[in-house]
Write an enzyme that holds these catalytic residues in place. Structure first.
Site, mmCIF file in Angstrom:
data_model
loop_
_atom_site.group_PDB
_atom_site.id
_atom_site.type_symbol
_atom_site.label_atom_id
_atom_site.label_comp_id
_atom_site.label_asym_id
_atom_site.label_seq_id
_atom_site.Cartn_x
_atom_site.Cartn_y
_atom_site.Cartn_z
ATOM 1 N N HIS A 105 -0.886 -5.038 -10.181
ATOM 2 C CA HIS A 105 -1.804 -6.121 -10.503
ATOM 3 C C HIS A 105 -2.246 -5.954 -11.956
ATOM 4 O O HIS A 105 -2.360 -4.835 -12.437
ATOM 5 C CB HIS A 105 -3.121 -6.030 -9.709
ATOM 6 C CG HIS A 105 -3.000 -6.145 -8.245
ATOM 7 N ND1 HIS A 105 -2.766 -5.076 -7.434
ATOM 8 C CD2 HIS A 105 -3.171 -7.207 -7.433
ATOM 9 C CE1 HIS A 105 -2.761 -5.484 -6.170
ATOM 10 N NE2 HIS A 105 -2.997 -6.751 -6.135
ATOM 11 N N ASP A 108 -4.918 -3.337 -12.337
ATOM 12 C CA ASP A 108 -4.529 -1.942 -12.120
ATOM 13 C C ASP A 108 -4.181 -1.258 -13.428
ATOM 14 O O ASP A 108 -4.479 -0.081 -13.619
ATOM 15 C CB ASP A 108 -3.229 -1.856 -11.286
ATOM 16 C CG ASP A 108 -3.343 -2.445 -9.913
ATOM 17 O OD1 ASP A 108 -4.461 -2.495 -9.386
ATOM 18 O OD2 ASP A 108 -2.298 -2.850 -9.373
ATOM 19 N N GLU A 236 2.091 -13.811 -0.054
ATOM 20 C CA GLU A 236 2.011 -12.684 0.881
ATOM 21 C C GLU A 236 1.072 -13.032 2.025
ATOM 22 O O GLU A 236 -0.150 -13.038 1.864
ATOM 23 C CB GLU A 236 1.505 -11.433 0.146
ATOM 24 C CG GLU A 236 1.396 -10.249 1.085
ATOM 25 C CD GLU A 236 1.326 -8.924 0.355
ATOM 26 O OE1 GLU A 236 1.844 -8.837 -0.780
ATOM 27 O OE2 GLU A 236 0.765 -7.982 0.919
ATOM 28 N N GLU A 272 4.277 -8.108 4.799
ATOM 29 C CA GLU A 272 3.815 -6.721 4.944
ATOM 30 C C GLU A 272 3.739 -6.339 6.411
ATOM 31 O O GLU A 272 3.216 -7.098 7.236
ATOM 32 C CB GLU A 272 2.440 -6.580 4.287
ATOM 33 C CG GLU A 272 1.861 -5.199 4.512
ATOM 34 C CD GLU A 272 0.565 -4.931 3.784
ATOM 35 O OE1 GLU A 272 0.438 -5.293 2.606
ATOM 36 O OE2 GLU A 272 -0.333 -4.341 4.412
ATOM 37 N N HIS A 275 0.174 -6.376 7.779
ATOM 38 C CA HIS A 275 -0.343 -7.747 7.918
ATOM 39 C C HIS A 275 0.239 -8.412 9.159
ATOM 40 O O HIS A 275 -0.434 -9.177 9.839
ATOM 41 C CB HIS A 275 -0.007 -8.578 6.678
ATOM 42 C CG HIS A 275 -0.690 -8.091 5.434
ATOM 43 N ND1 HIS A 275 -0.501 -8.667 4.209
ATOM 44 C CD2 HIS A 275 -1.577 -7.084 5.225
ATOM 45 C CE1 HIS A 275 -1.232 -8.035 3.300
ATOM 46 N NE2 HIS A 275 -1.885 -7.064 3.896
ATOM 47 N N ASP A 300 6.597 -5.658 1.985
ATOM 48 C CA ASP A 300 5.712 -4.525 1.732
ATOM 49 C C ASP A 300 5.851 -3.618 2.947
ATOM 50 O O ASP A 300 5.345 -3.929 4.036
ATOM 51 C CB ASP A 300 4.251 -4.985 1.618
ATOM 52 C CG ASP A 300 3.882 -5.378 0.192
ATOM 53 O OD1 ASP A 300 4.783 -5.524 -0.652
ATOM 54 O OD2 ASP A 300 2.670 -5.546 -0.065
ATOM 55 N N ASP A 311 -6.668 -3.171 7.774
ATOM 56 C CA ASP A 311 -5.476 -2.839 7.006
ATOM 57 C C ASP A 311 -5.503 -1.357 6.638
ATOM 58 O O ASP A 311 -6.226 -0.961 5.727
ATOM 59 C CB ASP A 311 -5.537 -3.697 5.723
ATOM 60 C CG ASP A 311 -4.173 -4.090 5.218
ATOM 61 O OD1 ASP A 311 -3.166 -3.694 5.815
ATOM 62 O OD2 ASP A 311 -4.129 -4.818 4.214
ATOM 63 N N ASP A 313 -2.699 0.404 5.846
ATOM 64 C CA ASP A 313 -1.697 0.622 4.798
ATOM 65 C C ASP A 313 -1.102 2.024 4.817
ATOM 66 O O ASP A 313 -0.984 2.675 3.766
ATOM 67 C CB ASP A 313 -2.327 0.349 3.415
ATOM 68 C CG ASP A 313 -2.493 -1.129 3.121
ATOM 69 O OD1 ASP A 313 -1.767 -1.945 3.715
ATOM 70 O OD2 ASP A 313 -3.346 -1.468 2.273
ATOM 71 N N ASP A 343 3.387 -0.626 -0.106
ATOM 72 C CA ASP A 343 1.970 -0.948 -0.269
ATOM 73 C C ASP A 343 1.205 -0.023 0.690
ATOM 74 O O ASP A 343 0.677 -0.446 1.708
ATOM 75 C CB ASP A 343 1.726 -2.420 0.065
ATOM 76 C CG ASP A 343 0.320 -2.847 -0.332
ATOM 77 O OD1 ASP A 343 -0.478 -1.984 -0.746
ATOM 78 O OD2 ASP A 343 0.004 -4.039 -0.215
#
Lengths: 445, 445, 445, 445
Positions: A105, A108, A236, A272, A275, A300, A311, A313, A343
């Site tokens: 991003h 980031d 996404e 993802e 998700h 992802d 989430d 991850d 991710d």
């Protein structure tokens, strides 16, 4: 000047050492040059490390502070110097992990400035810095994206905000990052709408917000073409979190949205795993649905905790699950611009710096082993042949007449009456097929 | 000859007795002739009793046998005599409950025969019987539907079956029931695809099955027009159960499917409360989404158990929740062909015959009271005014320029840079709005 | 006279053929005599086929009729002749599958009579029949159980029924089946309380019902001792379904209940995979919790569908998941009286008779392969050593002082103040450990 | 010196204005002095504002920064001056809201210091400050608690940490806050174990951790008695978040844990609505279970979002749901030391300062109205009478013989055989009872 500190001393580069290796910091399955289903593993999997969880996130959660040993995030540095330091750590890691891509991003890699102009200038400088690292290391960009969810201005959405100035701000930010992504040779550009949704219907105009979202995507698509960006634009999907309900709920919802707004063929999805499960689907389902509706783009690869409703991850570790995901992708011809972005984030207790390697090495090997199983399954033709046989009737006269549109409802009524049609079901063979998949998984070598 | 047994002796008709009534078999809120939001309550709510749960289901569940006292289902009678007896019980109940509509599946009112021809003949006879009851009682048909899920031939789907002969069988059955519904003056025809989905992706061709489903719907729509049926064709979304995954997952998925297959405007949705919660949505969400995407048709008013992951089909009892549902419907202009079907069943322990009245009386009053609260909320304009104010910027120059398509992404980038746009969020006011809704609920008189 | 029809012609017995076998009706991993972790595989796994799903269930679900090809359940036979025919089919299957055990409910093997006396007589006759089959085939009984949930009398619970006569009926039924189980040499007796719970708190007295349930268990335990039954009494936790809420919610709840009623050591748990996931737990969690609280007894190895909120009772296919389950059991010393019951049913579309073999063969091999991985993990000592190291501080002075009870809260306050204790966390190493487990899974040979 | 800024200018104090009031910042139902079920409303409800969400939390979530207008948290002040400013804002709010209690964690009111000694000194100073505010305002302390979850040292748990030094640190911190709570006249002391659980079983020794947790509680109980603290020690169950699995899972799990460790009667539970739903229970269930097992203490009245799988801590707005909760509490005699804490936070978009009032005013009125409905239901005796009648058989000879222990399993077997017991179920009357509850809710005046 680029920071020359080595942050992961004594580790890597991670090398392929084969299935018998007991060294946890080697690959047992990921052998970049091994050809699987007609391409080098590296080119089939197109794996990427994400910048945010691995280099920015301090190990905080909603109930606690950061825990991780992340010297590149030590406080006290001037913001841009800190950003360069963090980027040096990231590229050291990318290179040592020896996976070909990364994702980021805007926020980031470059700190926000006091004004939009300053934010842009900082981002441009860090993009230059990144390009230098990319050239030196050979690491490429799978996709870039703009953070349209952390700043308070986006609390009520970015494209779907009730305030058009916020829309304009989001548009400006995406414009800048899309151009940066283009400059970096990115293969895709991703939009995640974590705030594109609602917290309560009581204050939300669904019709307006959908129109805004569609307009936003058209603007992005038009700009992509204008600047000659050849990568894919990806949405996404996620059903909720942070918003109570998010519009890009799942693959089917997004496919429908794109169709209703003339965006088919221009926008694809980045799916993802976590998700998917939050939406009440398997990851396999989401990928298969996207492929079937023609919107599949990229993934992802992570996993959620089936017992936790947020989430998490986590790093993918299930070869059983990922085999099915990669089977669908391979059967569709494999990735084009897309790839596998991790991710993923460490558990908050995984405070050691080398845990970042353990998480990724396990994930890379999981995908590599799943690729081998998926390719074996695909090459055997076993699933495809059984499907063809199962639907064979649809290629025969009655099926063709129905699908061709030459039989009316009344015709079919007459047919069933006259011919006393009373078809007997064949077994769906689910258990046999599940065993068959397991056979390919367990035989992976 | 129609059965003249009285099955609910000493009960009903249920009359409006006002909020102070302590007689549990009176209406405290449902006053059919009271005008609310411009129509008689009866005409606003268009409430229907469902045939299947109330007159066919014996009180069995997946772990146990029937428990309910249902003398009209006593074994031993010749099938058509039994069907007439059951229908007599049903119309006695409809008349005593004094709600204007009912709903049915073909197999609820007429037993299947040994051949399709015999099944059709039986159905025709029972439709005649029903028309007699309807004329005598004034009870009308909200919708009819065909049972395409109980017979083993439909185990792998009806329209989406791998065998085109099963598709033909389903088409023939729908053809017949659609015509019966037309003959009975039904206001709508519903399709619920409980087996239109998959149990495993391993044996499923999503592309083929979607094409089959779309073809099926086109056939139904064409036939509707051919025979001059003026009612709506409705799909009933549900995410799963009995299938692992069902294609008509939720309102958004169905709206997308209709758009992708040119069925917009021809097919609407019948939304069920319990199906919404199984899909991870509030009932409010499903209705609001259907309204916003132009596919809203009708509702099945029931409730699920938020702690149980299957379809419990309980009677609606929450005025708080139903107020929001009816608010969306009223704000959209109210029902046209649609209405409120109670797709509800008693708990298996509610074995007494009069429990059927208690369940329905509570449900009817819940909807009536919710209607009063929703109308109050709508007439106050409070929510609508706040929404208008919240999005006011979109009617001003910047908003209009964006939505009108005259500003590019680059234009907006320049605008934000040049004008240093930095909008400040306004409060979303969720808590204030929730309190406001509660005020209307509690003041209902 | 025992039926001599062969129901599974041309199939079996299923033999071990090794990992390279492509014949789906051979075992690739289950090699009964192979010694794993000190016992023959057969004796470690103690696998059982369940009677109900495999031989009684016709393939019906809540929305549809039976679909399965089950000639032994063809209608028209006299009830006891039908029961014998079904039993012949079952024992043919058990023998051909070559797993050592089976499990049954009273109503699976013998039809209920018009009176309790007749039901008992029928059961006794079928128990004799079963003993004959057992002697001939060598198949043994893992556990028996009474069906206290299908008959309408149990709609409001058996032990927890508001009517003591229902309690008496349940007690009588359990008395009879416990004695039958004893006569058949059963290794355990199981109680599943599918109706021991509530549908609504509005009509439920939790205090009374808990006292009733505790009394019931004491009666069963006393009777077990009186008749000299050496097997274990097992409760099978499940959070809900068919009841809205079930008292034997999960392992921790049952362990607490047993402690509060003086039943510790007398009653253990039979844990089911699917029940664990319905309770919001992993199967691994349930087994680990039962082991840690000293109530572990046996397992029902199946899997739920993570996207469906009801008991799908699918065949276990995930070696990854089952490895963790078996690891906990092996680390606890392995099964004593308990074993692995496949409380599994085919998908409703798996209509072919041989599907029953495919489902079980896959499940048996999944458990066998998981056993090999679990044993490898256990023998490596890797997890145990890391745990020992992680908690080492508790065996040192401070830890010992705390747990020994010699330090008060005030002492510890003083200690932290005086010594400025400020411990630094070590990494929890979750990712490394997950990779380590995967290594054992993938290396299974 | 106490800050004299007024943070909520022009608002409050909130006064009772009756049901007809349209001023959103008045109480329509909460009339502190109105006597309900034998006590003043204020004394029945014992409502408290929580310090953390309302005065500390900036409006951040896992994906975004703080959004709320909170001038008392403006950066730049010296930490203790900032703490005083925040406390002034809090007490201004408490006084204006006119609810009698508040709740706090040590770290809410006083910033951590560099050493434990400094942290203690800061806390002591802020406790003095709070006592001053309390004396001036009349606001009392419902409970205090120590934050054992935010600091990195607690990442792997506090009492259940693998490192005994962390246990000691947690013990020291609780010792200090328990004494502070005592000094402030707190009515209870609460322990919430957000990190007492595991993230993975792979690194967790359940037996050790349970022993540690039990030891910790014994230390706290002993210290309570030693210092003469007369309040209750309360555990707050939650199934997960932040830990993957938390040991204090739900009321039944905690009741079992307390029984297994000799802590019954010494430790009670503080039940939260949102935690109940995360555990797969209704709030009603949790309260009823705690009452039935004798561990009920206090509640955190909030609500979760039924569609979101994390702790959303929303303000309670459902009178329908809260009526059932308060009914159980009233039927148990009402709160003793416990009360109603609003562990609630605004939505992140509710950025305005007065939103804090809107949220609380709605919550207070929801509880007040629910109290009125619950009292009406209790006073009518309707539910209690029906329960008594339903279980009447248990007070007759057969029931008494069974529960008294004089009938064995064999006796009951004989009884059923001899007397041919075949009880017929009565209706459970769930729908009738649900309607009855609704009648009390809607009639609240």
């Amino acid at each position: 000047m680029t920071d020359t500190t080595e942050f992961f001393e004594g580790i890597g580069p991670i090398r392929y050492a084969g299935p018998a290796s007991d060294d946890p910091l080697t690959y047992r399955w990921y052998d970049a040059d091994r050809v699987v289903a007609g391409r080098r593993m590296e080119d089939q999997l197109r794996m990427a490390v994400c910048y945010w969880h691995s280099f920015v996130w301090p190990g905080s959660d909603i109930f606690g502070e950061g825990t991780l040993d992340r010297p590149w995030n030590a406080p006290g540095l001037e913001p841009m110097a800190a950003a360069r330091r963090k980027m040096a750590a990231a590229f050291e890691f990318f290179a040592k992990l020896a996976t070909p891509f990364f994702c980021f991003h805007d926020r980031d890699i470059a700190p926000a400035g006091d004004t939009f102009a300053e934010s842009c200038a900082r981002l441009d400088a860090m993009v230059d810095e990144a390009i230098g690292h990319m050239e030196r290391s050979g690491v490429r960009l799978l996709w870039g994206t703009a953070n349209l969810f952390s700043h308070p201005r986006y609390a009520a959405g970015s494209a779907t905000n009730p305030d058009p100035e916020v829309f304009a701000h989001a548009a400006a930010q995406v414009c800048h990052v899309l151009e940066a992504t283009h400059r970096m040779g990115g293969a895709n550009y991703v939009l995640w709408g974590g705030r594109e949704g609602y917290d309560t219907l009581l204050n939300t105009d669904l019709v307006r917000e959908e129109a805004q979202l569609a307009r936003f995507l058209h603007l992005v698509v038009e700009h992509k073409h204008r600047i000659g960006f050849a990568g894919s634009i990806l949405i996404e999907p996620k059903p909720a979190e942070p918003a109570k309900h998010q519009y890009d709920h799942d693959a089917a919802t997004v496919a429908g949205f794109l169709a209703r707004h003339g965006l088919e063929g221009e926008v694809l999805v980045n799916l993802e795993g976590n998700h998917a499960t939050l939406a009440g689907h398997s990851f396999h389902h989401e990928v298969a649905t996207a492929v079937a509706t023609g919107v599949f783009g990229s993934i992802d690869a992570n996993r959620g905790d089936p017992q936790n409703g947020w989430d998490t991850d986590q790093f993918p570790t299930s070869v059983e699950e990922c085999t099915l995901v990669l089977y669908e992708i391979l059967a569709d011809g494999g990735f084009t611009t897309g790839g596998i972005n991790f991710d993923t984030k460490l558990r908050r207790q995984s405070v050691a710096r080398d845990d970042l390697f353990h998480g990724h090495v396990g994930a890379v090997d999981t995908m590599a082993r799943a690729l081998l199983a998926a390719a074996s399954l695909l090459e055997s033709g076993a699933l495809a042949d059984r499907k063809t046989a199962r639907y064979a009737g649809w290629d025969e006269p009655l099926g063709a007449r129905i699908l061709g549109g030459s039989a009316t409802l009344a015709d079919l009524h007459r047919l069933v009456l006259d011919e006393e049609l009373d078809p007997t079901p064949d077994s769906g063979r689910q258990e046999l097929l599940e065993n068959l998949v397991n056979r390919h998984v367990e035989r992976t070598r």
